[in-house]
Scaffold this motif. Structure first.
Motif, PDB file in Angstrom:
ATOM      1  N   SER A   1      42.910  41.566  44.508  1.00 20.44           N
ATOM      2  CA  SER A   1      43.194  42.215  43.228  1.00 20.44           C
ATOM      3  C   SER A   1      44.682  42.188  42.901  1.00 20.44           C
ATOM      4  O   SER A   1      45.067  42.088  41.728  1.00 20.44           O
ATOM      5  N   TYR A   2      45.546  42.270  43.920  1.00 16.51           N
ATOM      6  CA  TYR A   2      46.985  42.255  43.691  1.00 16.51           C
ATOM      7  C   TYR A   2      47.511  40.832  43.519  1.00 16.51           C
ATOM      8  O   TYR A   2      48.620  40.634  43.009  1.00 16.51           O
TER       9      TYR A   2
ATOM     10  N   ASP B   1      42.701  48.773  43.377  1.00 14.94           N
ATOM     11  CA  ASP B   1      41.920  47.699  43.995  1.00 14.94           C
ATOM     12  C   ASP B   1      40.421  47.983  43.865  1.00 14.94           C
ATOM     13  O   ASP B   1      39.637  47.086  43.544  1.00 14.94           O
TER      14      ASP B   1
ATOM     15  N   VAL C   1      39.255  47.268  40.282  1.00 10.89           N
ATOM     16  CA  VAL C   1      39.111  45.830  40.012  1.00 10.89           C
ATOM     17  C   VAL C   1      37.828  45.298  40.640  1.00 10.89           C
ATOM     18  O   VAL C   1      37.096  44.507  40.028  1.00 10.89           O
ATOM     19  N   ARG C   2      37.526  45.743  41.849  1.00 12.03           N
ATOM     20  CA  ARG C   2      36.299  45.299  42.519  1.00 12.03           C
ATOM     21  C   ARG C   2      35.066  45.768  41.756  1.00 12.03           C
ATOM     22  O   ARG C   2      34.096  45.026  41.579  1.00 12.03           O
TER      23      ARG C   2
ATOM     24  N   LYS D   1      34.204  43.774  38.648  1.00 12.68           N
ATOM     25  CA  LYS D   1      33.560  42.483  38.929  1.00 12.68           C
ATOM     26  C   LYS D   1      32.082  42.635  39.246  1.00 12.68           C
ATOM     27  O   LYS D   1      31.325  41.666  39.142  1.00 12.68           O
TER      28      LYS D   1
ATOM     29  N   VAL E   1      42.782  44.336  33.127  1.00 10.10           N
ATOM     30  CA  VAL E   1      41.555  45.050  33.481  1.00 10.10           C
ATOM     31  C   VAL E   1      41.021  45.818  32.277  1.00 10.10           C
ATOM     32  O   VAL E   1      39.815  45.862  32.028  1.00 10.10           O
TER      33      VAL E   1
END
Length: 389
Positions: free
Chosen positions: A207-208, A240, A243-244, A247, A278
């Motif tokens: 994510s970074y 993080d 972001v996961r 998805k 995001v």
């Protein structure tokens, strides 16, 4: 002189021992700094506790349903004056909302979308202004601390030479730690010293790499210094995780998940995270989800219309069956009537023949009557004659 020298030697050895312990004893720079600051005059700072509710913080706008509720409530209460509880009004409004078509709801969706955009813009302005204020307060606090440190150092120089040497070593150690652990200039502005080994793991996450981050964590100045790095790691892990989760979002997931994620992004953005990528993805997913929901609602309405049409068609077909049955019965009756008409015609023909025969007999009888009448009159008019004896 030798005795004085020997007598003065023991008085210097404790100082050397203390000094050697401060320099050579393995301690963390944080512990050494705390010991050095403990020797300084304490500076009491009175900080105003932040209020629990910020009157300047923008309020989250309601959904489309609540905008419809405002219009619905006026007319409903006029038509139902006995219903005074808000619960009853909301229940009736919810049932009406479920039965409405997308075309009837779209005006309220538009209002909610417009208010949501205004809220996000106001929230961004609010966060920027708050961050700017926090930075100014932080700079002022730093200046005050530096002033207090200078005064403390002056006192140490005048009264405690060993502590001053220890402070110098601590400051040098802090400088070495900062130079060794800090790789980017932006991290030098963090309100805490980067010490946890978790940062290397976090910075290596996918994510970074997708969205490189340079947070400033300025709002953490309001937290206690010992807690700041923990909060910062928590925000990094949250980014993080967010972001996961984006998805792995599914179309069947609740809209609240996306809305809550957008609110979390506002908080992360206030700490310097770059969340635009995001946010754009979440807004796009939210738009698709709303569109799909609207089309699913349309599809449900179409299915209901089809069911209604099928029901109406079955009723029409049942009526047609009845009419066909009645027509069949009428056709059967017409056939019977036609047979009766034919039978009547045959009977009428027979009767005509009988009438003809009777008429012949009537004509013969009439002729006989005429003959007998003429004979009667002739006999009556004839003279009388004597009959022979």
């Amino acid at each position: 002189m030798a005795k004085i020298t020997s007598a003065s030697a023991p008085t210097q050895s404790p100082a050397k021992t203390v000094h050697s312990r401060m320099i050579l004893r393995p301690r963390s720079t944080v512990t050494m700094k705390e010991n050095a600051i403990a020797k300084r005059p304490k500076v009491v700072s009175v900080r105003k506790k932040p209020s629990k509710l910020d009157a300047n913080k923008p309020k989250k706008p309601p959904t489309a349903f609540f905008y419809y509720l405002e219009d619905f409530r006026k007319g409903f209460q006029e038509q139902n004056p006995d219903v005074k509880s808000m619960r009853g009004v909301s229940k009736a409004c919810g049932e009406k909302w479920k039965s409405m078509t997308y075309e009837e709801k779209v005006q309220y969706y538009d209002i909610a979308t417009e208010k949501r955009a205004e809220f996000e813009k106001a929230m961004m302005d609010y966060v920027k202004k708050k961050n700017q204020t926090n930075v100014e307060i932080g700079e002022t606090n730093v200046e005050n601390v530096e002033t207090n440190d200078e005064n403390g150092e002056t006192n140490v120089e005048n009264g405690e030479t060993n502590v001053e040497n220890g402070e110098t070593n601590v400051e040098n150690g802090e400088t070495n730690v900062e130079n060794g652990e800090t790789n980017d200039d932006y991290q030098q502005q963090w309100p805490f010293i980067k010490q946890s080994s978790l940062w290397a793991t976090l910075e290596s996450l996918e994510s970074y790499k997708i969205t490189p981050q340079k947070p400033h964590f300025t709002p953490l100045k309001e937290r206690k210094e010992i807690l700041r790095e923990g909060f910062a790691i928590g925000y990094a892990v949250t980014f993080d995780d967010l972001v996961r989760r984006v998805k792995t979002l599914q179309l069947t997931d609740s809209t609240d998940i996306i809305n809550n994620s957008l609110e979390v992004l506002v908080e992360l953005e206030s700490h310097g995270f770059d969340v635009q990528l995001v946010r754009d993805r979440l807004n796009a997913l939210l738009t698709w989800k709303v569109n799909v929901g609207e089309f699913e609602e349309k599809l449900d309405n179409i299915k209901k219309d089809i069911e209604k049409c099928n029901l109406d068609k079955s009723v029409v077909e049942e009526e047609k069956r009845k009419y066909d049955q009645e027509i069949g019965e009428l056709e059967a009756k017409i056939g019977e009537l036609k047979e009766k008409v034919a039978q009547n015609a045959k009977t009428s023909s027979v009767k005509d023949e009988e009438i003809k025969k009777i008429q012949v007999d009537a004509d013969r009888v009439s002729n006989q009557i005429v003959d007998w009448k003429i004979a009667f009159e002739k006999l009556a008019a004839s003279p009388f004659t004597a009959t022979s004896s």
